[in-house]
Structure formats: structure tokens, C-alpha cells
Design a protein around this motif. Structure first.
Motif, mmCIF file in Angstrom:
data_model
loop_
_atom_site.group_PDB
_atom_site.id
_atom_site.type_symbol
_atom_site.label_atom_id
_atom_site.label_comp_id
_atom_site.label_asym_id
_atom_site.label_seq_id
_atom_site.Cartn_x
_atom_site.Cartn_y
_atom_site.Cartn_z
ATOM 1 N N ASP A 45 36.405 17.153 45.384
ATOM 2 C CA ASP A 45 37.619 16.892 46.325
ATOM 3 C C ASP A 45 38.278 15.899 45.931
ATOM 4 O O ASP A 45 39.498 15.680 46.614
ATOM 5 N N LYS A 68 40.566 15.922 49.093
ATOM 6 C CA LYS A 68 40.802 17.228 49.762
ATOM 7 C C LYS A 68 40.047 17.345 51.158
ATOM 8 O O LYS A 68 38.944 16.883 51.099
ATOM 9 N N ALA A 69 40.672 18.015 52.296
ATOM 10 C CA ALA A 69 39.780 18.182 53.276
ATOM 11 C C ALA A 69 40.392 19.483 53.954
ATOM 12 O O ALA A 69 41.305 20.176 53.172
ATOM 13 N N LYS A 70 39.892 20.094 54.929
ATOM 14 C CA LYS A 70 40.195 21.155 55.739
ATOM 15 C C LYS A 70 40.276 21.125 56.926
ATOM 16 O O LYS A 70 39.304 20.651 57.502
ATOM 17 N N LEU A 71 41.276 21.896 57.690
ATOM 18 C CA LEU A 71 41.008 21.935 59.123
ATOM 19 C C LEU A 71 40.793 23.616 59.228
ATOM 20 O O LEU A 71 41.342 24.318 58.536
ATOM 21 N N THR A 72 40.049 23.814 60.319
ATOM 22 C CA THR A 72 39.533 25.159 60.645
ATOM 23 C C THR A 72 39.939 25.699 61.998
ATOM 24 O O THR A 72 39.399 24.821 62.881
ATOM 25 N N THR A 77 40.738 30.403 60.455
ATOM 26 C CA THR A 77 41.560 30.324 59.406
ATOM 27 C C THR A 77 41.792 28.579 58.801
ATOM 28 O O THR A 77 41.643 27.969 59.737
ATOM 29 N N GLU A 78 41.650 28.562 57.567
ATOM 30 C CA GLU A 78 41.577 27.309 56.921
ATOM 31 C C GLU A 78 42.914 26.707 56.412
ATOM 32 O O GLU A 78 43.822 27.449 56.157
ATOM 33 N N LYS A 79 43.148 25.461 56.624
ATOM 34 C CA LYS A 79 44.318 24.640 56.227
ATOM 35 C C LYS A 79 43.860 23.647 55.184
ATOM 36 O O LYS A 79 43.173 22.944 55.801
ATOM 37 N N GLU A 80 44.181 23.495 53.871
ATOM 38 C CA GLU A 80 44.068 22.308 53.216
ATOM 39 C C GLU A 80 44.848 21.232 53.557
ATOM 40 O O GLU A 80 45.829 21.403 53.632
ATOM 41 N N ILE A 81 44.264 20.221 53.842
ATOM 42 C CA ILE A 81 44.916 19.026 53.961
ATOM 43 C C ILE A 81 44.312 17.740 53.006
ATOM 44 O O ILE A 81 43.551 18.132 52.492
ATOM 45 N N TYR A 115 50.882 18.670 50.155
ATOM 46 C CA TYR A 115 49.888 18.549 51.198
ATOM 47 C C TYR A 115 50.807 18.393 52.462
ATOM 48 O O TYR A 115 51.756 17.275 52.463
#
Length: 156
Positions: A45, A68-72, A77-81, A115
Motif C-alpha cells: 500500500d 493507500k487506505a479505504k473507506l467502506t 461500497t469502498e472508496k480508495e483514499i 486521491y
């Protein structure tokens, strides 16, 4: 004279030493942030394009690294942040704005890479001046609707 550039392999030991000095005995006896920097570079990541050093008169005085991280959301539904840290500045150069310069420069670069948001864990006192706010404002929480005060977010 200030210069910001990507970290190079030749800089690795210097950056790890800066990180150790920056965090030694700050939050706990000793520190482990320099080891985190060491192992982050090999993690899947890790984002090398967002790994920066800041030089003052040709000497590295600070560093910032991103992963990299993600919000769910509740629906899955995931969003890459992205997330950053540690942000390290040599103790003798702290509280002079170098960390803030690194943060603002790197956030601009993160936006250019597509991002849209960053979430970090850190002392609000260190980050609100760069526009970070408690994640509760964005309805971003950890499991079971917990909103840690140190979890901060910002759009890029």
C-alpha cells in the motif's frame, strides 16, 4: 533554501534517523516510528510518488510518507483514499513550518494523482492549521460508530 523532492534509496537511513530523533520519548519511552518508516517502503500500500523529503540548504530535515487506505460505507461500497505518517522533522527544526509545508505540498500531489481524501491519526493541535477536522464532521468512524478525537480527515 528549501527544496522538496521524492525520497531516494540513498536517503533511507537519514530519514529513519530523522524519524527516530523526531519521535524519541515523545509519546512513549523510546519510539518505533523509525521502524515503521523502514518497513512501510516494502508494503503493497506504500505510495512512492508521495514519499517526500524536505531539504534545508541541501540537508534533509524532514519527511512524509503515504499509504493507500479505504473507506467502506454501510452498504459495503469502498472508496480508495490515502493516509500519511509519520511526518518527521528534526527536533531542532520543529515548529518552524517545515512539517506543514510537507503536508500541503504532498496533499497537492495526492490530489494530482486522483486521491480525493486523506484520513490520519494524529494530534489535532498539529493538523487543524492544515485544514484537518475531526472525522465525525464527515461521518467517518471506526467500527461500532466510534469517532476517536485523533482521527482527522480532509479532502485533497
Amino acid at each position: 533554501m528549501l527544496n522538496i523532492r521524492n525520497e531516494r534509496e540513498l536517503d533511507y537511513q537519514i530519514v529513519e534517523d530523522i524519524t527516530r530523533k523526531a519521535f524519541y520519548n515523545v509519546y512513549v519511552p523510546g519510539c518505533m516510528e523509525h521502524y515503521l518508516v523502514h518497513i512501510m517502503r516494502e508494503h503493497e500500500d506504500f505510495i512512492p510518488e508521495l514519499d517526500f523529503v524536505i531539504e534545508l540548504d541541501g540537508q534533509i530535515v524532514g519527511n512524509i510518507m503515504y499509504t493507500k487506505a479505504k473507506l467502506t460505507d454501510e452498504g459495503g461500497t469502498e472508496k480508495e483514499i490515502v493516509t500519511f505518517g509519520p511526518v518527521s522533522v528534526l527536533p531542532e527544526h520543529q515548529r518552524k513550518g517545515y512539517g506543514k509545508i510537507l503536508i500541503e505540498y504532498s496533499l497537492k500531489c495526492a490530489a494530482e494523482l486522483g486521491y480525493e481524501a486523506v484520513v490520519i491519526i494524529g494530534s489535532p493541535a498539529n493538523y487543524v492549521s492544515s485544514g484537518f477536522q475531526c472525522c465525525r464532521k464527515y461521518n467517518v468512524c471506526v467500527e461500532k460508530d466510534k469517532y476517536p478525537a485523533a482521527m482527522l480527515g480532509k479532502g485533497t
